[in-house]
Design an enzyme around this catalytic site. Sequence first.
Site, PDB file in Angstrom:
ATOM      1  N   SER A   1      38.772  43.031  35.021  1.00 27.80           N
ATOM      2  CA  SER A   1      40.006  42.967  35.813  1.00 27.80           C
ATOM      3  C   SER A   1      41.032  44.031  35.463  1.00 27.80           C
ATOM      4  O   SER A   1      42.059  44.133  36.142  1.00 27.80           O
ATOM      5  CB  SER A   1      40.640  41.577  35.690  1.00 27.80           C
ATOM      6  OG  SER A   1      40.114  40.720  36.660  1.00 27.80           O
TER       7      SER A   1
ATOM      8  N   LYS B   1      42.169  46.146  38.274  1.00 27.64           N
ATOM      9  CA  LYS B   1      43.276  45.741  39.141  1.00 27.64           C
ATOM     10  C   LYS B   1      44.549  46.508  38.823  1.00 27.64           C
ATOM     11  O   LYS B   1      45.449  46.605  39.668  1.00 27.64           O
ATOM     12  CB  LYS B   1      43.512  44.236  39.038  1.00 27.64           C
ATOM     13  CG  LYS B   1      42.386  43.382  39.602  1.00 27.64           C
ATOM     14  CD  LYS B   1      42.756  41.909  39.602  1.00 27.64           C
ATOM     15  CE  LYS B   1      41.633  41.044  40.170  1.00 27.64           C
ATOM     16  NZ  LYS B   1      40.519  40.862  39.226  1.00 27.64           N
TER      17      LYS B   1
ATOM     18  N   SER C   1      44.891  37.124  38.184  1.00 25.07           N
ATOM     19  CA  SER C   1      43.765  38.053  38.368  1.00 25.07           C
ATOM     20  C   SER C   1      42.919  37.679  39.576  1.00 25.07           C
ATOM     21  O   SER C   1      41.688  37.657  39.521  1.00 25.07           O
ATOM     22  CB  SER C   1      42.898  38.083  37.104  1.00 25.07           C
ATOM     23  OG  SER C   1      42.192  39.280  36.997  1.00 25.07           O
TER      24      SER C   1
END
Length: 401
Positions: free
Chosen positions: A59, A62, A119
């Site tokens: 993640s 991101k 997330s």
Amino acid sequence: MPVIDMWLGRKVFAASLAMGAVLLSAGTATADVSWLVLDTQTGTVLGHENAGKRHAPASLAKLMTIYLAFEAIERGKLGWDDEIAISKNAAAKIPMKLWLKPGESISVREAVNGMIVISANDAAAAIGEHMAGSEAAFARLMTKRGRQLGLRNTIFANPSGLTDRTSQLTTARDMAVLGMALERDFPKLFGLFSQPSFVFHGKRLKGHNNLMYRYAGVDGLKTGYTAVSGYNLVSSLEQGKGHLIGVVLGGKTARSRDDRMEALLKRFSTGRTVTSAPLVASNAPVPTRRPKQVVAPSETIDAAPIEQGDGDADVALIPSAWQIQIGALPSEVAAKALLGNAQKFIRSIHGEAAGQIMQTQARGTTLYRVRFDGFEDAKAASRTCAALKRQKFDCITVKTN
């Protein structure tokens, strides 16, 4: 004050010490882990190990998705209230996610908050599709912009960071550069990374960046986990007029990763430097931070006890009928420390347990109750308490309705 709160309050510090002994081995170093710490004021590397080794970002990808979103917002190409359609592809992403259905829509603000706080993979996919037409096209934009920012060894394959058949790789050095770029280029937006929670469809969802709760001065940025990547973390620590950015990649557990980051930030926050090669221009503007969003603990539901990753279990977004309480403390700082120490041990007993701190008043005194939710019935709660008591920890079961 209630007898159970007095009883737990007297014994909780001994329990915390014992829990620390149980978890002491969690921070043991492994050769697979990469890390780097830098000073954002000068772009100077303070220390590193295996910082050029490639890892799957999970993640942490991101962060690049959020960078492009922030950039589009500041350039007027995207608005906070713009609606983003949810495709079948976005809705099909595995948890963590906002559980959106095909045909629904969310605002850009909700998508960004969802990515930062829990997330959310569906939000990441949706914003990538909205901005570039497809996840693959957006990933190409991510990689190209990353190169321009100085991410020399990073390739993105999708907006979420979920494991992809194609190569999706980064390094501790590159993630530090990205963290610094976010802080430098978006000083008015960077405070969003310090959000402990946000409200979505009437529920307050709490994130899992636990280092923010247990180490003063840490104000973001992002956790990440998949079975392929291991446990990753990029953290920002306020230090004087500037910040330190720390990166840990490839941790064996969330706890060991967080412990390593805490140790690194403590080590390098003294101002000692080990190497001095600037990662970016040293005359980059120093960020200014907007006030942090403060959320009362009693308003927060821990909706994300697991981190985004391949095959992780679904997470309930509402409190269950049974909880356990392991302490009632007069200090929120102490309550957060107990929560941080207890989480891994309790989840090893009951994997769906979700921690929270609940503020209450008792006879004119403010107490912070440390509780864990997610027990399907009284038997499950009692079984967890029994296991804790065998390890000489205090625990009571609580029926919530």
